[in-house]
Enzyme design. Sequence first.
Site, PDB file in Angstrom:
ATOM      1  N   HIS A 199      -4.358   0.700   7.358  1.00  0.00           N
ATOM      2  CA  HIS A 199      -2.788   1.442   7.629  1.00  0.00           C
ATOM      3  C   HIS A 199      -2.695   2.692   6.657  1.00  0.00           C
ATOM      4  O   HIS A 199      -2.928   3.561   6.330  1.00  0.00           O
ATOM      5  CB  HIS A 199      -2.266   0.454   7.526  1.00  0.00           C
ATOM      6  CG  HIS A 199      -0.320   0.630   6.861  1.00  0.00           C
ATOM      7  ND1 HIS A 199       0.034   0.276   8.542  1.00  0.00           N
ATOM      8  CD2 HIS A 199       0.248   1.921   6.332  1.00  0.00           C
ATOM      9  CE1 HIS A 199       2.003   1.306   8.359  1.00  0.00           C
ATOM     10  NE2 HIS A 199       1.637   2.013   7.106  1.00  0.00           N
ATOM     11  N   GLU A 200      -3.329   2.377   5.170  1.00  0.00           N
ATOM     12  CA  GLU A 200      -3.102   3.059   4.219  1.00  0.00           C
ATOM     13  C   GLU A 200      -4.443   4.445   5.140  1.00  0.00           C
ATOM     14  O   GLU A 200      -4.231   5.863   4.246  1.00  0.00           O
ATOM     15  CB  GLU A 200      -3.574   2.976   3.431  1.00  0.00           C
ATOM     16  CG  GLU A 200      -2.222   2.049   2.809  1.00  0.00           C
ATOM     17  CD  GLU A 200      -1.491   2.220   2.882  1.00  0.00           C
ATOM     18  OE1 GLU A 200      -0.475   3.045   2.381  1.00  0.00           O
ATOM     19  OE2 GLU A 200      -0.410   1.523   2.472  1.00  0.00           O
ATOM     20  N   HIS A 209      -3.208   6.825   7.419  1.00  0.00           N
ATOM     21  CA  HIS A 209      -1.904   7.689   6.791  1.00  0.00           C
ATOM     22  C   HIS A 209      -3.093   8.804   5.804  1.00  0.00           C
ATOM     23  O   HIS A 209      -2.421  10.329   6.446  1.00  0.00           O
ATOM     24  CB  HIS A 209      -1.015   6.990   5.934  1.00  0.00           C
ATOM     25  CG  HIS A 209      -0.352   6.479   6.217  1.00  0.00           C
ATOM     26  ND1 HIS A 209       1.215   7.597   6.322  1.00  0.00           N
ATOM     27  CD2 HIS A 209       0.469   5.679   5.704  1.00  0.00           C
ATOM     28  CE1 HIS A 209       1.899   6.642   6.403  1.00  0.00           C
ATOM     29  NE2 HIS A 209       1.782   5.084   6.077  1.00  0.00           N
ATOM     30  N   GLN A 252       2.859   9.663   1.426  1.00  0.00           N
ATOM     31  CA  GLN A 252       3.580   9.426   1.487  1.00  0.00           C
ATOM     32  C   GLN A 252       4.758   9.327   0.524  1.00  0.00           C
ATOM     33  O   GLN A 252       6.172   8.873   0.537  1.00  0.00           O
ATOM     34  CB  GLN A 252       3.742   8.155   1.351  1.00  0.00           C
ATOM     35  CG  GLN A 252       3.153   7.401   2.980  1.00  0.00           C
ATOM     36  CD  GLN A 252       3.269   6.197   2.735  1.00  0.00           C
ATOM     37  OE1 GLN A 252       1.672   5.677   2.322  1.00  0.00           O
ATOM     38  NE2 GLN A 252       4.243   5.355   3.591  1.00  0.00           N
ATOM     39  N   GLY A 308       0.751  -1.253  -0.036  1.00  0.00           N
ATOM     40  CA  GLY A 308      -0.195   0.038  -0.263  1.00  0.00           C
ATOM     41  C   GLY A 308       1.106   0.938   0.267  1.00  0.00           C
ATOM     42  O   GLY A 308       1.978   1.716   0.208  1.00  0.00           O
ATOM     43  N   CYS A 355       5.690   0.388   7.733  1.00  0.00           N
ATOM     44  CA  CYS A 355       6.115   1.514   6.831  1.00  0.00           C
ATOM     45  C   CYS A 355       7.028   1.539   6.039  1.00  0.00           C
ATOM     46  O   CYS A 355       8.257   2.018   6.693  1.00  0.00           O
ATOM     47  CB  CYS A 355       5.341   2.474   8.090  1.00  0.00           C
ATOM     48  SG  CYS A 355       4.961   4.078   7.572  1.00  0.00           S
ATOM     49  N   LEU A 356       6.710   1.809   4.869  1.00  0.00           N
ATOM     50  CA  LEU A 356       7.535   1.959   4.238  1.00  0.00           C
ATOM     51  C   LEU A 356       8.230   3.616   4.743  1.00  0.00           C
ATOM     52  O   LEU A 356       9.239   3.846   4.392  1.00  0.00           O
ATOM     53  CB  LEU A 356       6.966   2.416   2.179  1.00  0.00           C
ATOM     54  CG  LEU A 356       6.670   0.908   2.402  1.00  0.00           C
ATOM     55  CD1 LEU A 356       5.753   1.404   0.434  1.00  0.00           C
ATOM     56  CD2 LEU A 356       7.411  -0.104   1.768  1.00  0.00           C
TER      57      LEU A 356
END
Length: 227
Positions: A164-165, A168, A69, A64, A122-123
């Site tokens: 999660h997304e 963000h 991000q 995702g 997380c990226l």
Amino acid sequence: MPTTSLSELVDELLSGIRPLPIVSAGVPVLRRPALPYDGQLAPDQLDRLLAAMRETMHSAPGVGLAAPQIGVPLRLAVIEDPAEVTAEVREARGRVPQPYRVLVNPVYEPIGDGRAAFFEGCLSIPGWAAVVSRPDRIRLRGQDETGRELDEEFTGWPARIVQHETDHLGGVLYLDLAETRSLSTAQAVSDYWSQPTPATAAHALGFPLRSATGAADDSGDTGATAP
């Protein structure tokens, strides 16, 4: 007020390096609620942005990616998970393939009291993971990239990815919700905590897992997921 319009910001981003650079924790765009998407970008520009986000997600690799991000403060996200895991992990985490999806202005709400807890990464926080307890079943509402209304239920791993997304887009990182004693490097997770559930980690590191009602469960029998 920014001197650069969102359209100009996206054009500048798309004219740069690929895959797109991923913003790391500590940069303000990750902590500010993103703006609702209401046509700020031309259709072709939106398509190119989403394609670049998907490419960046695959390259990372991740399952995702939210627009903040990559430094774009809009309520847009992409998700996709081939779920190439063992049968044991699939059973424990409810991790099933999730086809490529675009989420526009997503919001979610829990369905029932069930919760699940798994290591999550997380990226934008590379090299770290922690256990997060989340609702294991949710209702998602929003739109897709064509403007079609979405009203769907997600369970298991796909539900975690959506949460999660979407978080963000509200300026929330998974660490805000995590059991802090579970915080581990990615190497430690690989070396010690790769079991299908985090029960062993909970016992060894001294953090509670969360039961279906959200209460602490020291038996370590509950579990969930991580993007």
